[in-house]
Design a protein around this motif. Sequence first.
Motif, mmCIF file in Angstrom:
data_model
loop_
_atom_site.group_PDB
_atom_site.id
_atom_site.type_symbol
_atom_site.label_atom_id
_atom_site.label_comp_id
_atom_site.label_asym_id
_atom_site.label_seq_id
_atom_site.Cartn_x
_atom_site.Cartn_y
_atom_site.Cartn_z
ATOM 1 N N ASP A 49 59.765 17.907 46.517
ATOM 2 C CA ASP A 49 59.818 16.444 46.651
ATOM 3 C C ASP A 49 60.189 16.007 48.063
ATOM 4 O OD1 ASP A 49 59.451 16.714 43.948
ATOM 5 O OD2 ASP A 49 61.333 15.757 43.361
ATOM 6 N N ARG A 50 61.160 16.671 48.647
ATOM 7 C CA ARG A 50 61.595 16.297 49.997
ATOM 8 C C ARG A 50 60.485 16.514 51.010
ATOM 9 N NH1 ARG A 50 67.223 18.760 51.431
ATOM 10 N NH2 ARG A 50 67.054 17.242 53.107
ATOM 11 N N ASP A 53 57.905 13.718 50.741
ATOM 12 C CA ASP A 53 58.379 12.522 51.445
ATOM 13 C C ASP A 53 58.279 12.684 52.953
ATOM 14 O OD1 ASP A 53 58.928 11.215 49.066
ATOM 15 O OD2 ASP A 53 61.066 11.733 49.068
ATOM 16 N N SER A 54 58.623 13.855 53.446
ATOM 17 C CA SER A 54 58.569 14.121 54.883
ATOM 18 C C SER A 54 57.140 14.055 55.414
ATOM 19 C CB SER A 54 59.178 15.500 55.161
ATOM 20 O OG SER A 54 59.135 15.802 56.522
ATOM 21 N N ASP A 57 55.956 10.373 55.403
ATOM 22 C CA ASP A 57 56.523 9.658 56.547
ATOM 23 C C ASP A 57 55.820 10.042 57.844
ATOM 24 O OD1 ASP A 57 58.331 8.404 54.865
ATOM 25 O OD2 ASP A 57 60.005 9.742 55.385
ATOM 26 N N ARG A 77 55.193 7.005 45.489
ATOM 27 C CA ARG A 77 56.393 7.293 46.261
ATOM 28 C C ARG A 77 57.591 7.269 45.324
ATOM 29 N NH1 ARG A 77 57.041 7.477 52.219
ATOM 30 N NH2 ARG A 77 59.081 8.430 52.322
ATOM 31 N N VAL A 83 51.770 11.632 46.062
ATOM 32 C CA VAL A 83 51.766 10.351 46.749
ATOM 33 C C VAL A 83 50.372 10.123 47.301
ATOM 34 C CG1 VAL A 83 52.704 9.005 48.679
ATOM 35 C CG2 VAL A 83 54.216 10.469 47.335
#
Length: 141
Positions: A49-50, A53-54, A57, A77, A83
């Motif tokens: 998950d991290r 997100d990274s 971004d 998100r 995503v």
Amino acid sequence: MTEIAESTQLLRTAALAADDKLGTDQVALDVSATVYITDAFLIITAENDRQIDSIVDAVEEGLQTTHGRTPLRREGRGSGSWVLLDFGDIVVHVFSAEQREYYALERLWKDCPVIDLELPEHAENSGAESSDAENASSDAR
């Protein structure tokens, strides 16, 4: 610049940004002949998950900085497994490995041409592998 050429530049910028965050198994598909609302899909796998997100971004920042583009729409998100970033000309999908296998977009769009992302990492790895092979051959002599 033609529309698909501009979309390819967007794809490459997004792919480089994802590559910097260790996104894997990147595939770009030219869906312009099949889908009227976008030119291409970029599909990326992330480990957790991290990292999803990274990567998201980094892709958003890369396209904003380089091309002045922000997503028209963002879905998933916070869900942690997939995503979708819709930039109009391109749609970026960032999946967990499990979700990518489940949705199998490459199979769904298998008739669409693959776009070469020309990621520098791939060229470096190819060169490193051939250099290693050459060094091994030299050592064997």
